[in-house]
Enzyme design. Structure first.
Site, PDB file in Angstrom:
ATOM      1  N   CYS A   1      -3.900  -4.562  -0.637  1.00 17.91           N
ATOM      2  CA  CYS A   1      -4.661  -3.626  -1.306  1.00 17.91           C
ATOM      3  C   CYS A   1      -3.878  -2.441  -1.542  1.00 17.91           C
ATOM      4  CB  CYS A   1      -5.952  -3.023  -0.578  1.00 17.91           C
ATOM      5  SG  CYS A   1      -6.707  -4.524   0.401  1.00 17.91           S
ATOM      6  N   ASP A   2      -3.113  -1.952  -0.582  1.00 11.68           N
ATOM      7  CA  ASP A   2      -2.531  -0.698  -0.763  1.00 11.68           C
ATOM      8  C   ASP A   2      -0.827  -0.501  -0.999  1.00 11.68           C
ATOM      9  OD1 ASP A   2      -5.115   0.382  -0.443  1.00 11.68           O
ATOM     10  OD2 ASP A   2      -5.174   0.416   1.550  1.00 11.68           O
TER      11      ASP A   2
ATOM     12  N   CYS B   1      -4.402  -2.863   4.903  1.00  9.87           N
ATOM     13  CA  CYS B   1      -4.359  -4.072   3.980  1.00  9.87           C
ATOM     14  C   CYS B   1      -3.301  -3.733   2.896  1.00  9.87           C
ATOM     15  CB  CYS B   1      -5.744  -4.147   3.131  1.00  9.87           C
ATOM     16  SG  CYS B   1      -5.633  -5.432   1.774  1.00  9.87           S
TER      17      CYS B   1
END
Ligand code: NDP
Length: 318
Positions: free
Chosen positions: A139-140, A136
């Site tokens: 997300c990261d 993701c």
């Protein structure tokens, strides 16, 4: 043994399921949550979560899910371990069968069983998950600012992840196993026109290098069988997701990819009294906050359903 019907069963203990539980419990619906095979959902295998509103210093994924769970329990939600493996939605109350063989029934159901990222299946991928390996970018990606990363996949997700990362990272290497991408033309054009995205066709991941964190990606150029190492600190696997909808077939209508179809803007499925929330019905956004949002919607829809429906009219809908 068949137990008394529960008013509301929520299937899945991720952000969607627990948010639905918080709303439903506060509305006095006495919800029971079955957490499934991965209690806490996908966030329990991630590191820092920095984009969930309310945690201004970020929070570890597992710890955030403990907060969700505790908040649901505070209002009386009963949380049970167990996975729903089969259903019978031709009967009312609806019938659910657990992995231990137990059968339970409910007047209303919220399916929030999530989706699972597909993985390459390398031991190094598992070992370095959350330490450079991710599925993701939203997300990261932030953790790889100005660094070099690899994205694997040739579909729209891989294209989208590459474009997102190209704004943060110094360089993005996109590995496509065939001679062309599967992504839509517009996405392919966008990716090709980005100067800091390099596309490698006919290229697969052989291994992910590094002991504690990702230090490089060993690739194989399949046409020549030549091995290469790309110096990178992150690798984003974007080879698709699998919605966990199999136990609900053939009753629940799904799209071509297996995602549960809901009435647009609502959480109603094709089965009366069965609602869907979170990633299992969301091919596009797949974020904790959007999952939580649809969990809230499903609880409100279930509450309305339970208020409005007399058992007689439900029988007519079967
Ligand atoms: P897809 O199934 O479309 O693509 C998966 C890609 O991963 C393919 O290129 C496939 O290669 C590759 N792949 C699969 N397994 C491996 C492997 N082991 N090693 C290397 N590569 C592998 O999945 P997506 O998640 O990209 O998209 C799913 C659906 O969601 C699509 O319909 C897509 O259009 C849609 N979507 C739409 C978006 C949007 O509209 N904004 C954003 C994201 C997704 P191969 O081609 O060789 O099989």
């Amino acid at each position: 043994m068949l137990t008394q019907p529960t008013q509301l069963i929520i299937i899945g203990g991720g952000p969607a399921g627990y948010t639905a539980a918080i709303y439903a419990a506060r509305a006095g619906l006495n919800p029971v949550v079955y957490t499934g095979p991965q209690p806490g959902g996908q966030l329990t295998i991630t590191g820092d979560v920095e984009n969930y509103p309310g945690y201004r210093n970020g929070v570890l994924g597992p710890s955030m899910m403990e907060d969700f769970k505790a908040q649901a329990e505070r209002f009386g939600t009963i949380i049970k371990e167990g996975t729903i493996v089969k259903v019978d939605f031709s009967v009312y109350p609806r019938l659910l069968i657990l992995d231990n063989g137990q059968q339970v029934t409910a007047q209303a159901i919220i399916i929030a069983a999530g989706a699972s990222a597909k993985w390459l299946g390398l031991p190094s991928e598992k070992r370095l998950y959350g330490r450079g390996v991710s599925a993701c970018a939203v997300c990261d990606g932030f953790f790889f600012k100005n660094e070099t990363v690899v994205v694997v996949g040739g579909g729209d997700t891989a294209a989208e992840e590459s474009l997102y990362l190209s704004k943060l990272c110094k360089k993005v290497h996109l590995l496509v196993r065939k001679g062309q991408m599967r992504a839509s033309n517009i996405m392919q054009n966008r990716v090709s026109s980005k100067e800091n995205i390099q596309i490698w066709f006919h290229t697969e991941v052989k291994d992910i290098l590094g002991q504690e964190t990702v230090e490089g990606v060993q690739v194989i150029h399949v046409k020549s069988n030549q091995l290469d190492v790309i110096d990178a600190t992150g690798i984003f696997v974007a080879i698709g997701h699998q919605p966990n909808s199999a136990p609900f077939l053939p009753y629940i209508a799904v799209d071509d990819h297996g995602y549960i179809q809901v009435t647009p803007g609502r959480t109603h499925t094709n089965i009366s009294g069965v609602f869907a929330a979170g990633d299992i019905q969301d091919i596009r956004y797949r974020q904790a906050v959007t999952a939580a949002g649809t969990g809230c919607m499903a609880a409100l829809d279930a509450e309305r359903f339970l208020q409005d429906q007399s058992v007689d009219s439900i029988f007519k809908n079967l």
